[in-house]
Motif scaffolding. Structure first.
Motif, short mmCIF file in Angstrom:
data_model
loop_
_atom_site.label_atom_id
_atom_site.label_comp_id
_atom_site.label_asym_id
_atom_site.label_seq_id
_atom_site.Cartn_x
_atom_site.Cartn_y
_atom_site.Cartn_z
N HIS A 188 -50.41 29.29 11.90
CA HIS A 188 -50.72 28.22 10.96
C HIS A 188 -51.70 28.70 9.88
CE1 HIS A 188 -48.71 24.67 12.70
NE2 HIS A 188 -48.78 25.38 13.83
N LYS A 189 -51.85 27.94 8.83
CA LYS A 189 -52.63 28.32 7.66
C LYS A 189 -53.97 28.95 8.03
CE LYS A 189 -54.51 26.51 3.32
NZ LYS A 189 -54.66 25.32 2.44
N SER A 190 -54.21 30.15 7.48
CA SER A 190 -55.46 30.90 7.61
C SER A 190 -55.70 31.49 9.00
CB SER A 190 -56.67 30.06 7.18
OG SER A 190 -56.52 29.63 5.83
N ALA A 191 -54.72 31.42 9.88
CA ALA A 191 -54.88 32.02 11.21
C ALA A 191 -54.73 33.54 11.12
CB ALA A 191 -53.85 31.45 12.18
N LYS A 192 -55.34 34.24 12.08
CA LYS A 192 -55.25 35.70 12.13
C LYS A 192 -54.91 36.14 13.55
CE LYS A 192 -58.44 36.89 8.38
NZ LYS A 192 -59.64 37.68 8.00
N LEU A 193 -54.05 37.15 13.63
CA LEU A 193 -53.76 37.83 14.89
C LEU A 193 -54.00 39.31 14.66
CD1 LEU A 193 -52.68 38.11 17.77
CD2 LEU A 193 -50.35 38.10 16.80
#
Length: 279
Positions: A188-193
């Motif tokens: 989702h928006k602005s998430a990081k993995l």
């Protein structure tokens, strides 16, 4: 039927095992703990009401149905050998702000037929591991796996699980990220993995990066999906070596597939391509 009254406290210095109940209820703001031991519960229905705390070195709750109301905490956060496991033969419900955690290197294990979890529920295994196993459904809660590993496993005959990573999640410096028999992954928006070494995403139907999201790895990223890899506006996939296989790849405005230049296919600086990544 066993009931802990509101605001009550049942604290065991060693271990406690309560088996064979039809209903086990921990009422609002009660505390149930085994400071240096194990809590082992088995019942048809387990209910923890609002703001309940259940904790110990090892916590196991086995039931047909388990309900954790708002702001419930079930945790074993003391050492790297601590464990929390919830097994529900039918439904596990985790309401707003509830937290399941082993945040000092332990293991968190969730096994159920149906997971009904709020987007603000927290599943946390910092420095340790989180395992979620179910036949179908959507996982879209807050995930905290800093310096930890994640395994999401579909236990059904078909791919019927969708995994969604939220901005509120802590999914950076992940040691391992494994999806087995899973249908889709969405950030989702602005998430990081961010995975420390390599990331392999295999056999999903779709992978989608929302606006301003990022997937990165210190080494290689391999994404093999059946249908589509989609990068929305300003999203990025970056690593030393990238490999993609899908029926279609869609990149929206300012989306990037980026090789960071730290890789090198050769072994000496005189070889062509030394110091360059690969796509």
């Amino acid at each position: 039927r066993f009931v802990h009254l509101p605001l009550s406290s049942l604290t065991m210095l060693a271990s406690v095992s309560i088996q064979g109940l039809v209903t086990h209820i921990v009422q609002q703001s009660a505390v149930f703990s085994a400071v240096n031991g194990r809590i082992d519960l088995s019942c048809v229905q387990f209910i923890a009401e609002k703001s309940v705390r259940v904790y110990g070195k090892h916590v196991h709750i086995g039931s047909i149905n388990t309900t954790l109301a708002d702001s419930v905490s079930v945790y074993a956060d003391a050492t790297s050998s601590d464990t929390v496991s919830l097994t529900s033969n039918h439904t596990l419900s985790v309401d707003d702000g509830s937290r399941l955690s082993t945040d000092n290197g332990g293991s968190l294990s969730i096994t159920c037929k149906h997971l009904v979890a709020s987007r603000s529920a927290i599943f946390s295994g910092k420095k340790g591991s989180v395992t979620i196993e179910m036949p179908s459904g959507v996982f879209h809660s807050i995930l905290r796996i800093t310096s930890a590993s994640l395994l999401v496993k579909g236990s059904g005959p078909a791919k019927s699980i969708d995994v969604e990573i939220l901005q509120a999640s802590s999914t950076e410096t992940v040691t391992s990220f494994v999806l087995q028999n899973v249908r889709s992954l969405m950030l989702h928006k602005s998430a990081k993995l961010a995975v420390v070494q390599s990331l392999n995403i295999e056999s999903l139907d779709t992978v989608e990066l929302g606006e301003s999201t990022e997937i990165s790895a210190g080494q290689s990223i391999t994404i093999n999906v059946v249908d589509t890899i989609k990068l929305q506006t300003s999203s990025i996939i970056t690593g030393r070596t990238l490999s993609f296989s899908s029926a279609a790849i869609h990149l929206q405005t300012s989306a990037k597939i980026h090789v960071d230049g730290r890789g090198h296919p050769g072994s000496a600086s005189s070889e062509p391509g030394f110091g360059c990544g690969q796509v």
